[in-house]
Motif scaffolding. Structure first.
Motif, PDB file in Angstrom:
ATOM      1  N   MET A 173       0.794  -1.228   0.000  1.00 13.96           N
ATOM      2  CA  MET A 173       0.000   0.000   0.000  1.00 13.96           C
ATOM      3  C   MET A 173       0.823   1.272   0.000  1.00 13.96           C
ATOM      4  SD  MET A 173      -3.167  -1.042   2.498  1.00 13.96           S
ATOM      5  CE  MET A 173      -4.117  -2.538   2.188  1.00 13.96           C
ATOM      6  N   GLY A 174       2.128   1.152  -0.082  1.00 12.14           N
ATOM      7  CA  GLY A 174       2.978   2.337  -0.182  1.00 12.14           C
ATOM      8  C   GLY A 174       3.186   3.090   1.109  1.00 12.14           C
ATOM      9  N   LEU A 175       2.988   2.427   2.262  1.00 20.11           N
ATOM     10  CA  LEU A 175       3.268   3.071   3.539  1.00 20.11           C
ATOM     11  C   LEU A 175       4.771   3.258   3.708  1.00 20.11           C
ATOM     12  CD1 LEU A 175       0.877   1.117   5.951  1.00 20.11           C
ATOM     13  CD2 LEU A 175       0.566   3.434   5.093  1.00 20.11           C
ATOM     14  N   PRO A 176       5.189   4.237   4.511  1.00 20.74           N
ATOM     15  CA  PRO A 176       6.627   4.366   4.818  1.00 20.74           C
ATOM     16  C   PRO A 176       7.187   3.041   5.326  1.00 20.74           C
ATOM     17  CG  PRO A 176       5.413   6.262   5.657  1.00 20.74           C
ATOM     18  CD  PRO A 176       4.387   5.278   5.175  1.00 20.74           C
ATOM     19  N   THR A 177       8.377   2.728   4.927  1.00 20.04           N
ATOM     20  CA  THR A 177       8.958   1.417   5.261  1.00 20.04           C
ATOM     21  C   THR A 177       8.977   1.165   6.758  1.00 20.04           C
ATOM     22  OG1 THR A 177      10.352   1.558   3.290  1.00 20.04           O
ATOM     23  CG2 THR A 177      10.981  -0.057   4.967  1.00 20.04           C
ATOM     24  N   SER A 178       9.294   2.180   7.539  1.00 22.31           N
ATOM     25  CA  SER A 178       9.387   1.994   8.989  1.00 22.31           C
ATOM     26  C   SER A 178       8.037   1.605   9.579  1.00 22.31           C
ATOM     27  CB  SER A 178       9.903   3.277   9.653  1.00 22.31           C
ATOM     28  OG  SER A 178       9.046   4.380   9.334  1.00 22.31           O
ATOM     29  N   ILE A 179       6.937   2.270   9.109  1.00 18.16           N
ATOM     30  CA  ILE A 179       5.599   1.950   9.607  1.00 18.16           C
ATOM     31  C   ILE A 179       5.153   0.577   9.113  1.00 18.16           C
ATOM     32  CG2 ILE A 179       3.167   2.622   9.517  1.00 18.16           C
ATOM     33  CD1 ILE A 179       4.778   4.386  11.298  1.00 18.16           C
ATOM     34  N   ALA A 180       5.424   0.273   7.819  1.00 20.05           N
ATOM     35  CA  ALA A 180       5.040  -1.030   7.261  1.00 20.05           C
ATOM     36  C   ALA A 180       5.716  -2.167   8.006  1.00 20.05           C
ATOM     37  CB  ALA A 180       5.396  -1.072   5.782  1.00 20.05           C
ATOM     38  N   ASN A 181       6.976  -1.961   8.396  1.00 19.26           N
ATOM     39  CA  ASN A 181       7.698  -3.006   9.142  1.00 19.26           C
ATOM     40  C   ASN A 181       7.093  -3.229  10.522  1.00 19.26           C
ATOM     41  OD1 ASN A 181       9.449  -3.436   7.028  1.00 19.26           O
ATOM     42  ND2 ASN A 181      11.014  -2.031   7.818  1.00 19.26           N
ATOM     43  N   ILE A 182       6.618  -2.142  11.146  1.00 20.62           N
ATOM     44  CA  ILE A 182       5.989  -2.279  12.468  1.00 20.62           C
ATOM     45  C   ILE A 182       4.686  -3.056  12.359  1.00 20.62           C
ATOM     46  CG2 ILE A 182       4.972  -1.009  14.391  1.00 20.62           C
ATOM     47  CD1 ILE A 182       6.943   1.244  13.846  1.00 20.62           C
ATOM     48  N   PHE A 183       3.870  -2.744  11.330  1.00 17.31           N
ATOM     49  CA  PHE A 183       2.642  -3.511  11.107  1.00 17.31           C
ATOM     50  C   PHE A 183       2.958  -4.997  10.940  1.00 17.31           C
ATOM     51  CE2 PHE A 183       0.538   0.526  10.036  1.00 17.31           C
ATOM     52  CZ  PHE A 183      -0.726   0.320  10.578  1.00 17.31           C
TER      53      PHE A 183
END
Length: 357
Positions: free
Chosen positions: A9-19
């Protein structure tokens, strides 16, 4: 869309990794939690959660359209909401242009009244080039009674469009490419839902039933009428079906208390009672069609009646059948009202109701 991966979904990598680390992998996983639950699970601030949820929602939710935008889109693409002219000027005017696209149109009437003639003319017009007033389209003609006549089709063409049909070999070459036939008996059609997948082109003429149709057979038509209506709406094509009429007993026809007077009258007049007719395929089918054209005969004359339409008033037009097919005798039409709208008249002055089954 709920199963779409958050990693796509194109989220920032740092946030996507936390999810991903918290095993929140899909849009559904994230959207089932409120903002405070996500703050606690992801250990991020509220702004980061709101931004992420907004981006996830935008990725899985289709863009909205207002009714005005949909109407404007239909106007911009006229062919999606158009009408197919029948060349019967009065009828076309009443229908605001002809047989509607994206709708199911029914022809109902007794055997020999002219339903096949109408279908042949429509098939011809649909296949003709636009320069001759046709659609330059393809036709699928489903014939369950072996009534289709290529000879009659060419006869209509020769009478109406001699510039095409009087050229040697032109008609055969043209219509062999444009008109497709599917011959089958009624039982095969009813028992073969897979066969309906063949109806992916312009027209369908189907199920011109015998007078006495049993309830199980009518029930079997439920899937077919739903398919045909969906096909018309999704593909934006006009679909035409035919329907026979059948006799209905007095007790069945007049079963309500307020019909007691009419029931007594029919009981006294056996000729009327025994000739009480209704469309053969029943009320489930009747409610499914968008436009109903009733072909009937009375007073020594044939009529085509616009009995059901979402946009048109009920009108009746006298017609004859010639070498050129169906031709109207009067383009103005006669207004009909009350019980006349849903009645079907047959030669001999018999009044039959289409709305009392």
């Amino acid at each position: 869309m709920a199963g779409k991966l958050i990693s796509e979904m194109g989220l920032p990598t740092s946030i996507a990794n936390i999810f991903a680390a918290r095993n929140i992998l899909t849009a559904k996983d994230a959207l089932l939690l409120n903002e405070f639950e996500l703050m606690e699970l992801l250990d991020v601030d509220l702004d980061a959660v709101k931004s992420s949820i907004a981006q996830i929602s935008a990725s899985v939710c289709p863009p909205y359209q207002t009714a005005l935008q949909l109407m404007q889109e239909r106007v911009d693409k006229e062919y999606l909401g158009g009408h197919f002219p029948t060349t019967l000027k009065g009828l076309d005017k009443a229908l605001f242009g002809g047989i509607p696209f994206g709708a199911l149109t029914e022809l109902v009437g007794p055997a020999g009244i002219g339903k096949t003639q109408f279908c042949l003319k429509l098939s011809l017009l649909a296949a003709l080039p636009t320069s001759c007033g046709g659609l330059n389209g393809h036709v699928i003609y489903v014939d369950t009674e072996s009534k289709f006549s290529s000879r009659r089709l060419i006869e209509i063409g020769e009478s109406c469009y001699p510039q095409i049909f009087h050229v040697k070999g032109m008609a055969k070459e043209y219509f062999s490419l444009q008109v497709g036939l599917w011959f089958c008996n009624q039982q095969h059609f009813l028992n073969s839902p897979r066969g309906c997948s063949k109806l992916s082109s312009l027209y369908c003429r189907t199920n011109d039933h015998e007078r006495h149709v049993k309830a199980p057979r009518r029930d079997a038509l439920g899937w077919h009428v739903s398919f045909l209506k969906s096909l018309a709406e999704l593909s934006r094509v006009p679909i035409v079906v035919t329907n026979q009429v059948r006799a209905l007993s007095t007790n069945h026809a007049l079963s309500y208390s307020f019909q007691a007077d009419r029931k007594s009258e029919l009981a006294r007049n056996r000729d009327i009672s025994e000739s009480h007719l209704i469309p053969a395929l029943g009320m489930h089918w009747a409610h499914a069609v968008n436009v109903r054209l009733v072909l009937e005969a009375h007073s020594g004359q044939r009529f085509i009646k616009l009995a059901k339409s979402p946009i048109s008033p009920p009108l009746s037009f006298p017609f004859i059948i010639t070498s050129a097919g169906i031709s109207l005798l009067n383009d103005d039409g006669m207004e009909v009202s009350g019980t006349e709208i849903n009645s079907i008249l047959n030669e001999g002055g018999v009044i039959v109701s289409a709305g009392e089954e």
